[in-house]
Scaffold this motif. Structure first.
Motif, mmCIF file in Angstrom:
data_model
loop_
_atom_site.group_PDB
_atom_site.id
_atom_site.type_symbol
_atom_site.label_atom_id
_atom_site.label_comp_id
_atom_site.label_asym_id
_atom_site.label_seq_id
_atom_site.Cartn_x
_atom_site.Cartn_y
_atom_site.Cartn_z
ATOM 1 N N THR A 217 0.834 -1.198 0.000
ATOM 2 C CA THR A 217 0.000 0.000 0.000
ATOM 3 C C THR A 217 0.865 1.242 0.000
ATOM 4 O O THR A 217 1.842 1.321 0.746
ATOM 5 C CB THR A 217 -0.936 0.027 1.226
ATOM 6 O OG1 THR A 217 -1.754 -1.144 1.226
ATOM 7 C CG2 THR A 217 -1.828 1.261 1.206
ATOM 8 N N LYS B 253 -7.445 2.664 -3.610
ATOM 9 C CA LYS B 253 -8.230 1.751 -2.789
ATOM 10 C C LYS B 253 -9.371 2.483 -2.090
ATOM 11 O O LYS B 253 -10.504 2.051 -2.108
ATOM 12 C CB LYS B 253 -7.326 1.063 -1.762
ATOM 13 C CG LYS B 253 -6.234 0.210 -2.397
ATOM 14 C CD LYS B 253 -5.197 -0.251 -1.383
ATOM 15 C CE LYS B 253 -5.751 -1.222 -0.376
ATOM 16 N NZ LYS B 253 -4.677 -1.736 0.516
ATOM 17 N N ASP C 151 -7.020 1.310 7.821
ATOM 18 C CA ASP C 151 -7.878 1.407 6.641
ATOM 19 C C ASP C 151 -8.700 2.700 6.758
ATOM 20 O O ASP C 151 -8.144 3.756 6.923
ATOM 21 C CB ASP C 151 -8.740 0.158 6.494
ATOM 22 C CG ASP C 151 -7.904 -1.071 6.140
ATOM 23 O OD1 ASP C 151 -6.789 -0.896 5.622
ATOM 24 O OD2 ASP C 151 -8.368 -2.201 6.391
ATOM 25 N N GLU C 152 -10.024 2.598 6.695
ATOM 26 C CA GLU C 152 -10.857 3.799 6.767
ATOM 27 C C GLU C 152 -11.369 4.072 8.172
ATOM 28 O O GLU C 152 -12.161 4.994 8.378
ATOM 29 C CB GLU C 152 -12.037 3.654 5.803
ATOM 30 C CG GLU C 152 -11.633 3.472 4.348
ATOM 31 C CD GLU C 152 -12.825 3.334 3.425
ATOM 32 O OE1 GLU C 152 -13.536 4.341 3.232
ATOM 33 O OE2 GLU C 152 -13.043 2.225 2.892
#
Length: 712
Positions: free
Chosen positions: A353, A375, A425-426
């Motif tokens: 990433t 992403k 992540d989010e």
């Protein structure tokens, strides 16, 4: 200390027993003088010796708890340097155990040390209550902040670079502690301060002639520092990590470095004038006047650069370009349709990433390093509006990203308000507010620290510190003079944090949210697990051990924890102009071709080729990268045959049997059915096969590991 469970993977419920005084506390108080020397509160000693009718209360146990914390931090008994008959007198006179020779008190247990000092206050009224202690110790900021260190410098904090023991080993430098190289600059020049990351003791200091440091990056066995003097030229100073001295510098006419990245053999530079340069990482080739390659990217400044296993990523405005690692040939590009710029780039620890942050904006983005696709995007501004202490009428320029760095499976983001946010992540995992001014830099130190148990450390820097644990002090002691006695201002404050995985961070925050009821008894913990309030991490791990869940049900975060690897990358730090306006990221320059010269050796001639401006080609997907194996477990496996050939296999910690056998098959070219390992016990010489993950774990934790070999 009573431990509720000895299972290292379960939540551990701890209890403290009494310290020698076992009595009922009457409504009016307690009497009696029984206890362990050094742990008895001064009021108890006073009452016991003078036989007065006074009483003491539960605050005497708080004093004893403070001494217990000292024993934990210093790893020795309180007053161990005194004769037993002198200890009581020392306690009554206000003398407390020495901390001068306990380096970890400030470098590893900053807030725990301050809690200890409040607990052993001479006046019982100044000591905290048990409920206050529980709320304090369960706070994420207390558990994660290891050290708060004001920087002694006449200049201001600007950039930072971390060097780990693994980096020193690679460079064949015999050092076993991490170092942080901190750049400070001002109107009169700049300096490079080097600290031991485990003790925060300054090791060395170097001065840099140019007064605007743009970036710093570890490239093999050297540290590259990019700076500029006005708009006329830029300079790259190259320091050896072995001697910590300047060994070479490169003067770049009509170009100023904005960002640096490196691969195994090459150093890549992005400039404010829109160029990308590539130098051989071998310092001998640079000193021999080896000409660099270059590529004209855009009329705008290069905002970010990072080298993956496949290509070089370069960002400017809303574009990302993919260049060949060897010849800088264009391989593809991406164009963001949104208004937000892409900004600075960082490679995540797993190498899969690439994170980008628009410094001066609010968008944090994650990109697939293999497929070269976006992403997801995170609007950090929306998360900031949900933080209770920030008001919705906060000025927009105060709620923007100013620094960013990945750490383990999380990414840390610094804000202009002084906040530090941690995402997985989010998901926003947690946040702290350690500064009153914008966060100038964040960097990951992927190694253990002073406690030798840390998975990694994170270091942040800004001008004004504001304690996130207000009841344990809100100020730091700034030095008023430098090493030569010259007056200095407030250069800034470094905060060293312990980096946790996303799973561990969730659990810490959950415990913090349930205090003080969480610690009342172990049934509270058990109920929380049964209700699934630890998301699915604890439950699924427990289910796997008990055979209740299949492998497909294991949480994604658990699998990611097993794939964490070390990948040193440039920490992202803000340019001064980016704090005030987002549009400052775009710079119109009038130079059409670069030129540079190398000082310390013969000057090279100016580059005269006409620059080739990039077009907008389609995205090109290339092959999957090799697996990075830093922070790994290494196994030497003997193959059958007369030559006793040994294959070395590495896999990320914690070691997985599936990964081990897969790597063995790749490295030995053996068919899958023959990739079975075993070892012989040293005492009985009995062959022990390794067929399950539990058997591999048993082998890993052996003190003296026997030789592994293929099963017959």
């Amino acid at each position: 200390v009573l431990l509720w469970s000895l299972d290292p993977e379960s939540l551990c419920h701890c209890k403290l027993t009494d310290f020698g005084i076992a009595t009922h506390l009457a409504p009016v108080g307690a009497r009696g003088l029984i206890g362990t020397k050094g742990f008895i509160a001064p009021e108890v000693l006073y009452i016991g010796k003078r036989k007065q009718h006074s009483v003491y209360d539960h605050k005497a146990d708080i004093f004893s708890f403070g001494m217990f914390l000292y024993q934990m931090i210093a790893r020795r008994h309180p007053y161990s340097e005194l004769q037993p008959q002198r200890i009581d007198a020392a306690v009554e006179s206000g003398e407390r155990p020495r901390l001068q020779d306990v380096s970890q008190a400030e470098s590893a247990y900053h807030y725990l040390t301050r809690l200890m000092q409040t607990c052993w206050e001479d006046n019982p009224r100044n000591r905290p209550t048990t409920e206050e202690i529980i709320k304090t110790v369960c706070r994420y900021s207390l558990q994660s902040i290891m050290c708060v260190h004001p920087v002694r410098s006449r200049f201001s904090l600007r950039h930072i670079c971390a060097i780990t023991p693994a980096d020193f080993t690679y460079a064949q430098v015999p050092r076993n502690s991490s170092e942080v190289w901190v750049c400070c600059d001002g109107a009169e020049g700049a300096e490079l301060n080097i600290y031991n990351a485990n003790t925060m003791v300054k090791i060395s200091k170097n001065f840099i002639k140019e007064n605007q440091v743009q970036c710093i990056c570890l490239c093999g066995d050297h540290v590259w520092v990019g700076s500029r003097a006005g708009i006329e030229y830029g300079v790259i100073d190259i320091f050896s990590i072995s001697t910590r001295e300047l060994v070479h510098n490169i003067r770049m006419r009509e170009n100023s470095v904005s960002c640096i990245a490196c691969s195994d053999k090459t150093v890549y530079l992005g400039t404010l004038e829109g160029y990308c340069f590539s130098f051989a990482r071998d310092i001998k080739l640079i000193q021999a006047n080896a000409k660099p390659r270059y590529k004209y990217v855009s009329e705008h400044a290069v905002d970010g650069i990072v080298a993956t296993k496949q290509c070089v990523w370069i960002s400017h405005t809303r574009y990302i370009y993919f260049l060949n690692l060897d010849n800088l040939a264009l391989e593809g590009s991406l164009h963001r349709q949104q208004d937000a710029f892409i900004g600075q780039l960082c490679l995540a620890a797993d190498g899969n990433t690439v994170w980008s942050a628009h410094l001066g904006g609010v968008i944090l983005s994650a990109w697939d390093a293999i497929k070269k696709l976006n992403k997801f995007d995170i609007d950090v501004g929306k998360h900031l509006q949900n933080i209770s202490e920030l008001h919705t009428d906060q000025p927009h320029q105060d709620m923007v990203i100013t620094a960013m760095a990945p750490a383990l499976d999380t990414v840390w983001v610094g804000i202009a308000t002084g906040h530090v946010l941690v995402f997985h992540d989010e998901e926003l995992l947690t946040w702290c507010h350690p500064y009153t001014e914008y966060v100038r830099f964040i960097a990951c130190i992927p190694s253990s620290g002073p406690c030798e148990t840390e998975a990694c450390m994170v270091i942040t820097g800004a001008k004004e510190f504001s304690s996130p644990v207000a009841n344990l002090g809100n100020t730091v002691d700034y030095e008023k003079t430098d090493d030569k006695g010259q007056p200095i201002g407030k250069a800034g404050v470094l905060v060293l944090w312990e980096g946790f995985t996303a799973r561990m961070t969730r659990q810490i925050k959950l415990v913090e949210g349930h205090t003080p009821g969480f610690l009342k008894n172990h049934y509270t913990v058990q109920k929380m697990i049964q209700l699934g309030e630890f998301k699915d991490d604890i439950i699924q791990q427990k289910g796997v051990r008990d055979g209740e869940l299949s492998a497909s049900n294991i949480s994604q975060s658990s699998r990611e924890d097993n794939q964490l690897v070390h990948n040193m990358s440039l920490s992202v730090t803000p340019s001064r102009d980016l704090i005030t306006t987002a549009s400052a990221a775009v710079r119109d320059v009038g130079f059409s071709q670069p030129s540079l010269s190398l000082t310390g050796s013969d000057d090279i001639s100016a580059i005269t080729e006409e620059p080739e401006e990039l077009e907008e080609p389609p995205v090109t997907v290339v092959q999957k990268p090799r697996t990075c194996t830093n922070l790994h477990e290494t196994f030497d496996i003997m193959l059958p045959g007369p030559d006793n050939t040994t294959v070395r296999v590495s896999c990320p910690k914690p070691a997985s049997l599936k990964v081990l056998l897969s790597e063995l098959q790749v490295n030995s070219d053996l068919p899958e059915e023959l990739c079975r390992v075993e070892y012989c016990q040293s005492d009985s010489e009995e062959c022990v096969p390794i067929r399950t993950q539990e058997q591999l774990d048993t082998y890993v934790f052996l003190v003296n590991r026997p030789q592994l070999f293929l099963s017959k």
